[in-house]
Design a protein around this motif. Structure first.
Motif, PDB file in Angstrom:
ATOM      1  N   ILE C  38      -5.722 -15.477 -10.244  1.00 15.67           N
ATOM      2  CA  ILE C  38      -5.897 -14.634 -11.440  1.00 15.67           C
ATOM      3  C   ILE C  38      -4.638 -13.800 -11.659  1.00 15.67           C
ATOM      4  O   ILE C  38      -4.136 -13.668 -12.786  1.00 15.67           O
ATOM      5  CB  ILE C  38      -7.126 -13.690 -11.304  1.00 15.67           C
ATOM      6  N   LEU C  41      -2.115 -15.797 -13.254  1.00 16.27           N
ATOM      7  CA  LEU C  41      -2.336 -15.921 -14.699  1.00 16.27           C
ATOM      8  C   LEU C  41      -1.755 -14.723 -15.441  1.00 16.27           C
ATOM      9  O   LEU C  41      -1.142 -14.868 -16.509  1.00 16.27           O
ATOM     10  CB  LEU C  41      -3.838 -16.042 -14.997  1.00 16.27           C
ATOM     11  N   GLU C  42      -1.958 -13.522 -14.869  1.00 10.98           N
ATOM     12  CA  GLU C  42      -1.401 -12.311 -15.502  1.00 10.98           C
ATOM     13  C   GLU C  42       0.125 -12.419 -15.599  1.00 10.98           C
ATOM     14  O   GLU C  42       0.722 -12.092 -16.630  1.00 10.98           O
ATOM     15  CB  GLU C  42      -1.799 -11.060 -14.706  1.00 10.98           C
ATOM     16  N   VAL C  45       1.263 -14.644 -18.406  1.00  6.90           N
ATOM     17  CA  VAL C  45       1.241 -13.978 -19.715  1.00  6.90           C
ATOM     18  C   VAL C  45       2.481 -13.099 -19.847  1.00  6.90           C
ATOM     19  O   VAL C  45       3.168 -13.123 -20.878  1.00  6.90           O
ATOM     20  CB  VAL C  45      -0.059 -13.152 -19.885  1.00  6.90           C
ATOM     21  N   ASP C  46       2.807 -12.337 -18.790  1.00  5.94           N
ATOM     22  CA  ASP C  46       4.017 -11.495 -18.796  1.00  5.94           C
ATOM     23  C   ASP C  46       5.278 -12.301 -19.077  1.00  5.94           C
ATOM     24  O   ASP C  46       6.189 -11.841 -19.757  1.00  5.94           O
ATOM     25  CB  ASP C  46       4.192 -10.824 -17.410  1.00  5.94           C
TER      26      ASP C  46
ATOM     27  N   LYS D  24      -0.558  -9.789 -25.808  1.00  6.94           N
ATOM     28  CA  LYS D  24      -0.352  -9.925 -24.366  1.00  6.94           C
ATOM     29  C   LYS D  24      -1.165  -8.882 -23.592  1.00  6.94           C
ATOM     30  O   LYS D  24      -1.792  -9.192 -22.563  1.00  6.94           O
ATOM     31  CB  LYS D  24       1.146  -9.815 -24.032  1.00  6.94           C
ATOM     32  N   ILE D  27      -4.897  -9.931 -23.478  1.00 10.08           N
ATOM     33  CA  ILE D  27      -5.203 -11.012 -22.516  1.00 10.08           C
ATOM     34  C   ILE D  27      -5.123 -10.468 -21.086  1.00 10.08           C
ATOM     35  O   ILE D  27      -5.999 -10.725 -20.248  1.00 10.08           O
ATOM     36  CB  ILE D  27      -4.221 -12.206 -22.666  1.00 10.08           C
ATOM     37  N   LYS D  28      -4.065  -9.671 -20.813  1.00 10.44           N
ATOM     38  CA  LYS D  28      -3.896  -9.153 -19.459  1.00 10.44           C
ATOM     39  C   LYS D  28      -5.048  -8.226 -19.058  1.00 10.44           C
ATOM     40  O   LYS D  28      -5.495  -8.241 -17.902  1.00 10.44           O
ATOM     41  CB  LYS D  28      -2.536  -8.455 -19.322  1.00 10.44           C
ATOM     42  N   LEU D  31      -7.871 -10.359 -18.027  1.00 12.75           N
ATOM     43  CA  LEU D  31      -7.633 -10.967 -16.707  1.00 12.75           C
ATOM     44  C   LEU D  31      -7.776  -9.933 -15.593  1.00 12.75           C
ATOM     45  O   LEU D  31      -8.316 -10.225 -14.524  1.00 12.75           O
ATOM     46  CB  LEU D  31      -6.247 -11.618 -16.673  1.00 12.75           C
TER      47      LEU D  31
END
Lengths: 106, 106, 106, 106
Positions: C38, C41-42, C45-46, D24, D27-28, D31
């Motif tokens: 997880i 996944l973060e 996105v970053d 962003k 979404i973060k 998560l």
């Protein structure tokens, strides 16, 4: 939300890109095979077949249906949606596509 | 692992707790309704119905099949598995049950 | 339906057959690995990673979670449910098991 | 089939339509909430919580992940795929989209 965006029945609507006779035959043959599998399930109940055997057969029918559904979805996306976007009215089609996918993912 | 544990076809095996005539009728009626839905899908293809309409109908058939499957699984667990465990040979039945659930969860 | 049959939280309830320290370590290690996925996944996105890459990773996490869930369900069925049925109060446990499976199949 | 069509990792690839900082963050945050739920699961194992409780929590995390995934898929389709088709290279994007959906539907 406009009526064009919901998933209610629209019996007069046709595929954006028409299905060929060959495509129609292929889909119908797959559905007829599934129809035969369902009748097979009815026979299994008549013959008192063991629960687990019937469950395994139901899973097979589910897999077959999923495959037909996916191939229709793929054809719809690659033909109808693509064509609509290229003709300039794709936003609505993509909105509708996401609704179908969400409906399936439930 | 013994042959009793795999999910291969065993045409002569019966439910541990027999299904009543009423139970059999109920399952068969649900299957016949699904068979009718499949024929409805074939007609939709014949009538050149819109892809999304057909997809929504396929999802309805999938939901109906899932329901029949679940009700058979529930009956199997509450009757056949429970009875087998109570009779002392439950470990095999529970092993098999987990295989069916794993098969479905794929 | 009695409160014992619903799936509401019962924080003081323990597994019918206690988990060994080894079993607990194994489950926790799998969860820690998922926690790491997880966080991965973060980071994706970053780093503005492509949507499809992120989606594929999400599918991987879902598969990992499904596996942990299934192994807990399997252990629960083979140990707790079996033991309860053998001790004579299995009907409730089997009722609850079907609720969990139905909850998952939704 | 070209390498552009498979779903292998392409770490340098960015979204066709860039994500805003606001997107962003959203979404973060989702998560991070899921990461917290996973840590909650680890605590439940430490506290010897009942199997069924843990299973219900796992189902909640799965639902949360599915939601994030769907919202990324929706954004990808409505923005990146639409934009690509409108720019004339949509066939590849739609091919890839179907692969992702097939990957999820497995």
């Amino acid at each position: 939300m406009s009526h064009k965006h919901d998933l209610s029945m629209q019996p007069d609507k046709k595929p954006v890109v028409p299905r060929s006779e060959h495509e129609k035959e292929k889909i119908k043959n797959r559905l007829k095979k599934i129809e035969g599998q369902i009748r097979g399930l009815e026979r299994m109940v008549d013959e008192d077949r063991y629960c687990v055997e019937i469950l395994i057969q139901i899973a097979a029918v589910q897999a077959a249906l999923k495959k037909v559904g996916f191939s229709l979805l793929e054809r719809h996306t690659k033909m109808c949606v693509l064509h609509s976007v290229q003709s300039g009215n794709g936003e609505e089609m993509i909105e509708e596509l996401m609704k179908v996918i969400r409906h399936y993912a439930k």
